[in-house]
Design an enzyme around this catalytic site. Structure first.
Site, PDB file in Angstrom:
ATOM      1  N   TYR A 145       0.797  -1.121  -0.065  1.00  0.00           N
ATOM      2  CA  TYR A 145       0.049   0.207  -0.154  1.00  0.00           C
ATOM      3  C   TYR A 145       0.941   1.255  -0.164  1.00  0.00           C
ATOM      4  O   TYR A 145       1.812   1.295   0.836  1.00  0.00           O
ATOM      5  CB  TYR A 145      -0.870   0.007   1.184  1.00  0.00           C
ATOM      6  CG  TYR A 145      -1.841   0.950   1.465  1.00  0.00           C
ATOM      7  CD1 TYR A 145      -2.917   1.448   0.524  1.00  0.00           C
ATOM      8  CD2 TYR A 145      -1.434   2.340   2.210  1.00  0.00           C
ATOM      9  CE1 TYR A 145      -3.638   2.503   0.610  1.00  0.00           C
ATOM     10  CE2 TYR A 145      -2.325   3.557   2.457  1.00  0.00           C
ATOM     11  CZ  TYR A 145      -3.402   3.522   1.777  1.00  0.00           C
ATOM     12  OH  TYR A 145      -4.312   4.407   1.854  1.00  0.00           O
ATOM     13  N   ASP A 240       9.807   2.712  -0.216  1.00  0.00           N
ATOM     14  CA  ASP A 240       8.396   3.200   0.479  1.00  0.00           C
ATOM     15  C   ASP A 240       8.902   3.147   1.930  1.00  0.00           C
ATOM     16  O   ASP A 240       8.387   2.097   2.243  1.00  0.00           O
ATOM     17  CB  ASP A 240       7.160   3.094  -0.157  1.00  0.00           C
ATOM     18  CG  ASP A 240       5.953   3.806   0.820  1.00  0.00           C
ATOM     19  OD1 ASP A 240       6.207   4.412   1.882  1.00  0.00           O
ATOM     20  OD2 ASP A 240       4.937   3.554   0.421  1.00  0.00           O
ATOM     21  N   LYS A 268       5.154   9.082   9.044  1.00  0.00           N
ATOM     22  CA  LYS A 268       4.804   8.567  10.456  1.00  0.00           C
ATOM     23  C   LYS A 268       5.645   9.089  11.493  1.00  0.00           C
ATOM     24  O   LYS A 268       5.711  10.310  12.013  1.00  0.00           O
ATOM     25  CB  LYS A 268       4.751   7.007  10.422  1.00  0.00           C
ATOM     26  CG  LYS A 268       3.608   6.476   9.656  1.00  0.00           C
ATOM     27  CD  LYS A 268       3.400   5.043   9.444  1.00  0.00           C
ATOM     28  CE  LYS A 268       2.338   4.687   8.584  1.00  0.00           C
ATOM     29  NZ  LYS A 268       0.869   4.943   8.866  1.00  0.00           N
TER      30      LYS A 268
END
Length: 424
Positions: A145, A240, A268
């Site tokens: 994702y 990623d 994050k």
């Protein structure tokens, strides 16, 4: 435990104004047969909801809080920043300070630009890769994702995996025609794409350790293979590391595996609990960004001084000499105890560093096809059981769980004991 009267009341009120009552789908907890928790406060490893119930948190805002919630030094930095203003729309010193820290930890990010979310970082990195190579095709991996941009909702993991489809309504076919998704850990599939369309491939994007279909480990040499084949075909390799960045090590997964991608996305942890992310890489690629080059990207709140200050305060604590060793020691003991607890339960654990996922009624999890065979109903029962025992885990079978430096050994072993008594 106390009844959830206030949470249910809050949920019913939210439903009147917010689709599904939540601002991100997985928070609705529908896939696990629950209604949302409404949190009043958090400190360290503890979430407290509006009904006065307390949970030991193993989701940590989807991996953000490696220092635990409400960290004292981060809060101090944020209060100081707020006293000067909350947004300027023009440069401020914390932007450069955070960029210097990131570059020191992830040298491959020679130049970087801060944005507000992982989705935005990945979207921008892909645009940049296409601008740099002059090519259009993106290769990704099933179950990975990379945010909810239209062209990335192809065989995606995370909450999308629970929708029962590989993409999303509202995404025209034309938006995904330049995205090819292949099985993770499958060299032959990657080789086939490059053999057939190598001259079209702008970039290969990968979570080096996928955490959006549960923690999935790359096969030995697989990431090196991706580096080699992209170099051979003059395509870019994008890591990623929105989840793995600053979590698997100070330098992320690329430090652990000794691989230097062309572009990296982070998020994050780098925002210290505030909306922040970044994309960066080789200076010659990043020089194509406006105002220096023809690839446009912008953001009103990008480089927000509050988020940048929180990020600086977070990374400085991670740079303490023994931080990752202390976290590794704590985690390794926990994982070994957890393995022992599940050995007769038809469960498996995938883990690396301080990330782990439990799967149900399958024998291995190497790719998305394996993961989709997991018993999601049993996971839902497990989630509800752990919640009743005071533990909040990631409420999707397709997500990782996380350990923070603030998790006490007593909390970790209470978790293990709860898992050991689970019967379903």
């Amino acid at each position: 435990m106390k009844e959830r009267i206030n949470s249910l009341r809050a949920y019913n009120e939210a439903l009147k104004y917010i689709p599904g009552g939540v601002n991100s789908p997985v928070r609705a907890l529908r896939s696990v047969g629950e209604t949302p928790l409404f949190i009043r406060k958090a400190r360290g490893t503890t979430l407290s909801d509006v009904d006065g119930r307390r949970y030991t948190d193993f989701c940590l805002s989807w991996g953000v809080f490696i220092l635990g919630h409400n960290n004292t030094l981060v809060n101090k930095a944020v209060r100081a920043a707020i006293s000067n203003g909350t947004s300027y729309g023009i440069p401020s010193l914390p932007e450069t300070e955070l960029a210097q820290l990131v570059n020191g930890l992830i040298p491959g990010m020679e130049r970087m630009r801060f944005v507000n979310s992982g989705t935005e970082a990945v979207m921008s990195a892909i645009r940049l890769a296409r601008g740099f190579t002059g090519r259009t095709l993106l290769v990704k991996f099933d179950g990975c994702y990379h945010g909810h941009a239209d062209h990335l909702l192809v065989s995606a993991g995370s909450g999308v995996a629970g929708l029962g489809g590989s993409s999303s309504a509202g995404v025209p076919d034309g938006f995904v025609q330049y995205t090819v998704s292949v099985p993770f850990n499958n060299r032959a599939a990657v080789e086939r794409v490059f053999a057939e369309r190598g001259q079209e491939v702008a970039a290969v994007i990968v979570e080096p350790v996928p955490a959006n279909m549960g923690v999935i480990m790359p096969d030995d040499g697989f990431l090196n293979f991706l580096r080699e084949i992209t170099l051979r075909h003059e395509s870019l390799l994008i890591f990623d590391e929105v989840i793995t960045g600053f979590r698997l090590s100070a330098g992320g997964a690329q430090q652990v595996y000794g691989i230097k991608p062309d572009l990296t996305t982070i998020g994050k942890i780098v925002g210290g609990g505030f909306p922040a992310a970044a994309f960066g890489g080789r200076a010659e690629i990043m020089s194509l960004l406006a105002p220096d080059g023809p690839v446009y990207q912008a953001g009103t709140l990008s480089g927000n001084p509050i988020a940048m200050s929180a990020g600086v305060a977070t990374l400085r604590q991670l740079m303490e000499n023994d931080f990752y060793q202390r976290l590794a020691d704590k985690t390794s003991r926990f994982i070994e105890a957890l393995k022992d607890a599940i050995k007769d339960k038809n469960m498996i654990i995938n883990h690396t560093g301080n990330m782990f996922t439990l799967f149900f009624n399958i024998v291995e999890a190497r790719n998305f096809a394996d993961v989709k065979k997991t018993d999601q109903q049993r996971f839902a029962r497990f989630f509800r059981y752990m919640l009743a025992n005071g533990f909040y885990i990631s409420p999707s079978q397709f997500e990782a769980n996380f350990i923070s430096i603030t998790h006490k050994n007593s909390e970790l072993y209470r978790f293990v004991r709860a898992v050991k008594t689970f019967e379903a």
